[in-house]
Scaffold this motif. Structure first.
Motif, PDB file in Angstrom:
ATOM      1  N   HIS A 180       0.789  -1.152   0.091  1.00 39.31           N
ATOM      2  CA  HIS A 180       0.029   0.038   0.184  1.00 39.31           C
ATOM      3  C   HIS A 180       0.856   1.334  -0.092  1.00 39.31           C
ATOM      4  O   HIS A 180       0.516   2.312  -0.675  1.00 39.31           O
ATOM      5  N   GLY A 181       2.200   1.380   0.500  1.00 37.65           N
ATOM      6  CA  GLY A 181       2.912   2.361   0.634  1.00 37.65           C
ATOM      7  C   GLY A 181       3.333   2.974  -0.973  1.00 37.65           C
ATOM      8  O   GLY A 181       3.385   3.890  -1.171  1.00 37.65           O
ATOM      9  N   VAL A 182       3.549   1.853  -1.863  1.00 35.99           N
ATOM     10  CA  VAL A 182       3.522   2.137  -3.330  1.00 35.99           C
ATOM     11  C   VAL A 182       2.259   3.073  -3.774  1.00 35.99           C
ATOM     12  O   VAL A 182       2.298   3.931  -4.633  1.00 35.99           O
ATOM     13  N   THR A 183       1.154   2.427  -3.293  1.00 38.55           N
ATOM     14  CA  THR A 183      -0.096   2.987  -3.835  1.00 38.55           C
ATOM     15  C   THR A 183      -0.111   4.449  -3.357  1.00 38.55           C
ATOM     16  O   THR A 183      -0.710   5.346  -4.143  1.00 38.55           O
ATOM     17  N   LEU A 184       0.057   4.456  -2.078  1.00 36.41           N
ATOM     18  CA  LEU A 184      -0.198   5.870  -1.418  1.00 36.41           C
ATOM     19  C   LEU A 184       0.673   6.901  -2.014  1.00 36.41           C
ATOM     20  O   LEU A 184       0.110   7.920  -2.164  1.00 36.41           O
ATOM     21  N   SER A 185       1.776   6.579  -2.120  1.00 33.82           N
ATOM     22  CA  SER A 185       2.870   7.548  -2.668  1.00 33.82           C
ATOM     23  C   SER A 185       2.786   7.591  -4.189  1.00 33.82           C
ATOM     24  O   SER A 185       3.500   8.594  -4.793  1.00 33.82           O
ATOM     25  N   GLU A 186       1.909   6.972  -4.710  1.00 33.08           N
ATOM     26  CA  GLU A 186       1.656   7.025  -6.332  1.00 33.08           C
ATOM     27  C   GLU A 186       3.116   6.653  -6.947  1.00 33.08           C
ATOM     28  O   GLU A 186       3.248   7.418  -7.795  1.00 33.08           O
ATOM     29  N   ALA A 187       3.527   5.881  -6.356  1.00 34.18           N
ATOM     30  CA  ALA A 187       4.733   5.418  -7.183  1.00 34.18           C
ATOM     31  C   ALA A 187       4.764   4.283  -8.126  1.00 34.18           C
ATOM     32  O   ALA A 187       6.000   3.752  -8.744  1.00 34.18           O
ATOM     33  N   GLN A 245      -5.376   2.023  -6.974  1.00 30.66           N
ATOM     34  CA  GLN A 245      -6.198   2.729  -6.281  1.00 30.66           C
ATOM     35  C   GLN A 245      -7.877   2.293  -6.801  1.00 30.66           C
ATOM     36  O   GLN A 245      -8.819   3.055  -6.824  1.00 30.66           O
ATOM     37  N   SER A 246      -7.851   1.000  -7.461  1.00 34.64           N
ATOM     38  CA  SER A 246      -9.026   0.587  -7.851  1.00 34.64           C
ATOM     39  C   SER A 246      -9.320  -0.907  -7.317  1.00 34.64           C
ATOM     40  O   SER A 246     -10.371  -1.238  -7.930  1.00 34.64           O
ATOM     41  N   MET A 247      -8.720  -1.216  -6.318  1.00 31.87           N
ATOM     42  CA  MET A 247      -8.858  -2.411  -5.725  1.00 31.87           C
ATOM     43  C   MET A 247      -9.005  -2.169  -4.231  1.00 31.87           C
ATOM     44  O   MET A 247      -7.906  -2.157  -3.532  1.00 31.87           O
ATOM     45  N   LEU A 248     -10.162  -1.970  -3.643  1.00 35.30           N
ATOM     46  CA  LEU A 248     -10.101  -1.662  -2.389  1.00 35.30           C
ATOM     47  C   LEU A 248     -10.141  -2.785  -1.206  1.00 35.30           C
ATOM     48  O   LEU A 248     -11.299  -3.524  -1.583  1.00 35.30           O
ATOM     49  N   ASN A 249      -9.514  -2.918  -0.213  1.00 34.95           N
ATOM     50  CA  ASN A 249      -9.581  -4.048   0.618  1.00 34.95           C
ATOM     51  C   ASN A 249      -9.380  -3.630   2.041  1.00 34.95           C
ATOM     52  O   ASN A 249      -8.640  -2.964   2.199  1.00 34.95           O
ATOM     53  N   SER A 250     -10.090  -4.450   2.920  1.00 35.16           N
ATOM     54  CA  SER A 250      -9.869  -4.280   4.377  1.00 35.16           C
ATOM     55  C   SER A 250      -8.633  -5.268   4.636  1.00 35.16           C
ATOM     56  O   SER A 250      -9.174  -6.458   4.938  1.00 35.16           O
ATOM     57  N   TRP A 251      -7.550  -4.821   4.515  1.00 33.15           N
ATOM     58  CA  TRP A 251      -6.682  -5.944   4.662  1.00 33.15           C
ATOM     59  C   TRP A 251      -6.066  -6.163   6.234  1.00 33.15           C
ATOM     60  O   TRP A 251      -6.195  -7.444   6.551  1.00 33.15           O
ATOM     61  N   GLY A 252      -5.555  -4.982   6.772  1.00 34.99           N
ATOM     62  CA  GLY A 252      -4.953  -5.416   8.003  1.00 34.99           C
ATOM     63  C   GLY A 252      -5.838  -5.767   9.092  1.00 34.99           C
ATOM     64  O   GLY A 252      -5.530  -6.577   9.871  1.00 34.99           O
ATOM     65  N   TYR A 253      -7.184  -5.175   8.966  1.00 39.85           N
ATOM     66  CA  TYR A 253      -8.461  -5.406  10.101  1.00 39.85           C
ATOM     67  C   TYR A 253      -9.199  -6.312   9.792  1.00 39.85           C
ATOM     68  O   TYR A 253     -10.151  -6.947  10.452  1.00 39.85           O
ATOM     69  N   SER A 254      -9.582  -6.462   8.357  1.00 38.68           N
ATOM     70  CA  SER A 254     -10.299  -7.392   7.510  1.00 38.68           C
ATOM     71  C   SER A 254     -11.591  -7.414   8.316  1.00 38.68           C
ATOM     72  O   SER A 254     -12.474  -8.300   8.879  1.00 38.68           O
ATOM     73  N   SER A 255     -12.368  -6.086   8.261  1.00 37.58           N
ATOM     74  CA  SER A 255     -13.635  -5.945   8.912  1.00 37.58           C
ATOM     75  C   SER A 255     -14.738  -5.934   7.793  1.00 37.58           C
ATOM     76  O   SER A 255     -14.583  -5.674   6.877  1.00 37.58           O
ATOM     77  N   MET A 256     -15.660  -6.909   8.409  1.00 41.53           N
ATOM     78  CA  MET A 256     -16.814  -7.052   7.569  1.00 41.53           C
ATOM     79  C   MET A 256     -17.492  -5.561   7.468  1.00 41.53           C
ATOM     80  O   MET A 256     -17.811  -5.029   8.501  1.00 41.53           O
ATOM     81  N   GLY A 257     -18.065  -5.391   6.085  1.00 37.74           N
ATOM     82  CA  GLY A 257     -18.907  -4.167   6.258  1.00 37.74           C
ATOM     83  C   GLY A 257     -18.063  -3.173   5.169  1.00 37.74           C
ATOM     84  O   GLY A 257     -18.576  -2.200   4.662  1.00 37.74           O
ATOM     85  N   PHE A 258     -16.794  -3.239   5.148  1.00 35.22           N
ATOM     86  CA  PHE A 258     -15.962  -2.039   4.606  1.00 35.22           C
ATOM     87  C   PHE A 258     -16.441  -2.236   3.030  1.00 35.22           C
ATOM     88  O   PHE A 258     -16.434  -1.054   2.600  1.00 35.22           O
TER      89      PHE A 258
END
Length: 594
Positions: free
Chosen positions: A218-225, A422-435
C-alpha cells in the motif's frame, strides 16, 4: 473575528477544500450541523444510515482520491460505532478526520447523558486511542484553530492515518475572537529519501543477486509510485509480488507481475518468494497472511534470503524479518532514486536476470494449466473461478472494485487483475466486514464518473444492508454483487481444513440446523427493490455476465444476488496457521528451503 466553534470548524473544512462530511445527526452535534448548513454549497453533508458506514465511506474516499474528508458523529453510541471503521483505516494507512461530539464542559464528571467518566471526565478519546494516529480534545473555542491544523497535519504526514477531533458540544455554540488557521500543506510535501550510502548498498546487493524480486504494498499505492516502480521493474527485468493493497500499481497482464503471496496467493508469487536470493520490499509489511505465518520455505526464506526493506514508517522495518538494509523513505522517491542509481552504474542489461525470468515464466505456465479449466466451467451453483473470470471480462478497465472480508476476497486476491492503481479496495490489515459493502459509496463519490462495484459476502451484506437506502437517497449508481454461499464461508472452510469438517455455527439454515437442513438467506434482490434499487438473482453461470452488464448500463443502484458453490475452496499455494493448530501443506506446489 468573533466566531462560534462550529463556524471555525466549518470554515476550516472549506479552506482545506474538504468536499464531503459523512455523518449522522444527534443531539450532541446539531450545533455543528447548523454551521454546515451555511457552507452547504462548498461542503456536502452525506448522511448514511449508520456511523460505521460513514467511516468506511471516508476511508474508501481517501483510498481512491488520496484526499481526506471528514465524518461527524454525536456523543456516546454514535461515536462508539466509529471504532470499527477507524481501526480499519488505521490498519491500512488510510486517512480521514473523525469529528466526534462529547458532553458539555460545564457538565463533565457529573455523569450527564452519554458521558464516559469512570477513569477521566469526558473520556471518549480513550476509547479511540488504539484506533487513531492522534486524538485532540479542545475544551475552549480558542483551542480549535490549533487543534484543527495539527489534526490535518498529523493525518496526512508520514504514514497516513485517521485522526480524531473530540468536541464538547457547547463549543459548537460558544463564541471566541479567533482566526481560521491556514490550510495544511503537509500532504505530499514530506517525502524522505534514501541516503546515497544505502542506495549504494542496494545496487551492490543487486549486482550479487541472481534471483531478485520486488514485493510491493500500500505504500507504493499511497505515494503513487506505480509508474516509477514499473519503470524500475522493467529496467531490471525483475518480477513483482504485490500485496492486495498494492495491486494495480504494476501492469496486471505483465508476466513479471506475480500477484499476491501466502496461503491464498498465486503459485508463481510463492515460488518466487521461496527461491529468491534477494527481496526488495517497498511499502509493505510481512504480516502472517503474506508470509505463510512466517513458516520458512512456504513463502519466504529469511534470513538466508537477503532483504532490502523500504518504508516511510520506521516501526515496520524489521518487525518480523531483520533487513539486510533497512531504509526509511517515501516509496516513490526511493524508486526514482534507485532507477537513477542503476542507470548511472550501467551494470544491468536485459540479459542480467534472463534465467530467473525463464523460471518465473515456467511457474506461470504450471499455474495456468492447473487453474484455467475451471474458469469456464458451467455449473449450478456457480463456481467461484467463473465469477472472477466473468467480472474480469465484463467490468471495464476503469472499474473500482470494493471488496469485503470473506472467502470471496481470497478468490479475488488470488485471481483478480486490477488495471489501475487505487481501484481495488480491501480491508486488509483489520479485515472488517462491512468495509466493502459501505466503502463503495465513498468510492462512488470520489469517482462519480467511474463504475463502482462491491463484491461482498452474504454475511457481510446482511450486516450492513442499509447501504442500499443511502445509494437510492443520493442517486449513487453502485452495484453490489452478493457472493451468496449460504454461510460464513471463510470460517466454514477453516472448520473443514483444520477441524476435520466439524461444521458448527458457520452455515445459514432455517429450522433444522446443520447438514440436511434447509439453507436460508433473505431474498437480497427483493430487499434491493424494496429500497427503490434494482435487484436480480443469478443462479446459472451463463446469466451472470448479462446481469452485470445490465446493471452497469442502467447506472442505478443495483444488488445482484449470485448463488456460489461454497464447497469449492481456493487452492492454497502457501500456508496459514492458527496456533497451536498445525498448519496445512499447500494444495498446489510445495515448500522449498534454501
Amino acid at each position: 473575528m468573533v466566531m462560534k466553534g462550529s463556524e471555525v470548524i466549518a470554515q476550516y473544512l472549506v479552506q482545506q477544500k474538504v468536499p464531503y462530511v459523512f455523518g449522522i445527526c444527534g443531539h450532541g452535534n446539531v450545533g455543528m450541523l447548523d454551521a454546515l448548513y451555511d457552507v452547504r454549497d462548498k461542503v456536502n453533508l452525506v448522511s448514511p444510515r449508520h456511523e460505521q458506514c460513514a467511516g468506511h465511506m471516508a476511508d474508501a474516499y481517501f483510498r481512491v482520491r488520496h484526499q481526506p474528508v471528514a465524518t461527524l458523529t454525536s456523543t456516546g453510541p454514535g461515536s462508539a460505532n466509529m471504532v470499527m471503521s477507524l481501526a480499519t483505516a488505521l490498519s491500512d494507512s488510510s486517512a480521514f478526520l473523525a469529528i466526534t461530539s462529547n458532553v458539555p464542559t460545564s457538565q463533565m464528571n457529573r455523569a450527564p447523558f452519554q458521558e464516559l467518566y469512570k477513569h477521566n471526565q469526558a473520556d471518549f478519546p480513550s476509547v479511540l486511542r488504539p484506533v487513531v494516529k492522534r486524538s485532540f480534545q479542545p475544551s475552549r473555542v480558542d483551542m480549535l484553530p490549533l487543534a484543527l491544523r495539527q489534526a490535518f497535519d498529523t493525518m496526512v504526514s508520514g504514514r497516513p492515518g485517521p485522526v480524531n477531533l473530540d468536541v464538547p458540544y457547547n463549543l459548537y455554540q460558544e463564541e471566541a475572537d479567533v482566526e481560521v488557521p491556514p490550510p495544511s500543506q503537509v500532504m505530499g510535501a514530506q517525502r524522505p529519501a534514501a541516503s546515497a550510502e544505502d542506495l549504494g548498498k542496494v545496487v551492490e546487493l543487486l549486482k550479487a543477486a541472481r534471483q531478485p524480486v520486488f514485493f510491493i504494498g500500500h505504500g507504493v499505492t499511497l505515494s503513487e509510485a506505480g509508474p516509477a516502480l514499473t519503470a524500475l521493474s522493467r529496467r531490471l527485468g525483475l518480477p513483482v509480488i504485490t500485496s492486495p493493497n498494492g495491486m494495480g500499481c504494476v501492469p496486471a497482464d505483465d508476466v513479471q507481475t506475480l500477484g499476491f503471496i501466502g496461503r491464498n496467493g498465486a503459485y508463481p508469487a510463492n515460488q518466487a518468494g521461496r527461491h529468491a536470493d534477494l527481496i526488495i520490499t517497498v511499502g509493505t509489511r510481512f504480516d502472517d497472511r503474506s508470509s505463510s505465518s512466517w513458516q520458512p520455505g512456504y513463502s519466504w526464506n529469511f534470513p538466508k534470503t537477503r532483504l532490502v526493506h523500504v518504508d516511510i514508517d520506521p516501526q515496520e522495518l524489521g518487525r518480523n524479518y531483520p533487513p539486510t538494509v533497512g531504509i526509511v523513505a517515501d516509496c516513490k522517491v526511493f524508486c526514482e532514486q534507485l532507477l537513477a542509481a542503476i542507470d548511472e552504474a550501467s551494470l544491468f542489461d536485459a540479459g542480467t536476470y534472463a534465467g530467473w525470468r525463464e523460471q518465473v515464466a515456467g511457474w506461470h505456465a504450471e499455474w495456468e494449466r492447473f487453474v484455467r479449466p475451471n474458469f469456464s466451467a458451467i455449473t449450478t451453483p456457480i463456481r467461484p473461478e467463473y465469477v472472477v473470470d466473468t467480472l474480469q471480462k465484463v467490468l471495464p478497465d476503469d472499474v473500482i472494485l470494493s471488496l469485503d472480508s470473506g472467502v470471496h476476497h481470497n478468490w479475488f486476491m488470488q485471481f483478480w487483475k486490477p488495471r489501475r492503481p487505487q481501484s481495488m479496495l480491501n480491508s486488509w490489515g483489520y479485515s472488517s466486514m462491512g468495509f466493502g459493502v459501505c466503502g463503495v459509496l465513498g468510492a462512488q463519490l470520489a469517482a462519480p464518473d467511474r463504475p463502482c462495484v462491491a463484491v461482498v459476502g452474504d454475511g457481510g451484506f446482511t450486516m450492513t444492508p442499509y447501504v442500499v437506502c443511502t445509494a437510492v437517497e443520493y442517486e449513487l449508481p453502485c452495484v453490489w454483487i452478493v457472493w451468496n454461499n449460504f454461510a460464513w464461508g471463510a470460517i466454514r472452510d477453516i472448520q473443514h481444513g483444520m477441524f476435520g469438517g466439524r461444521e458448527h455455527g458457520t452455515a445459514f439454515y432455517k429450522g433444522k440446523q446443520g447438514p440436511g437442513g434447509e439453507r436460508y438467506n433473505p431474498d437480497f434482490a427483493a430487499w434491493a427493490r424494496a429500497c427503490g434499487a434494482d435487484g436480480m438473482t443469478v443462479t446459472r453461470s451463463e446469466d451472470l455476465g448479462d446481469a452485470v452488464a445490465a446493471a452497469l448500463r442502467n447506472r442505478r443502484p443495483c444488488v445482484i444476488d449470485v448463488h456460489i458453490d461454497g464447497d469449492v475452496r481456493p487452492p492454497s499455494t502457501g500456508t496459514w496457521q492458527l496456533p497451536p493448530t498445525p498448519f496445512k501443506e499447500p494444495a498446489f506446489g510445495k515448500p522449498w528451503v534454501a
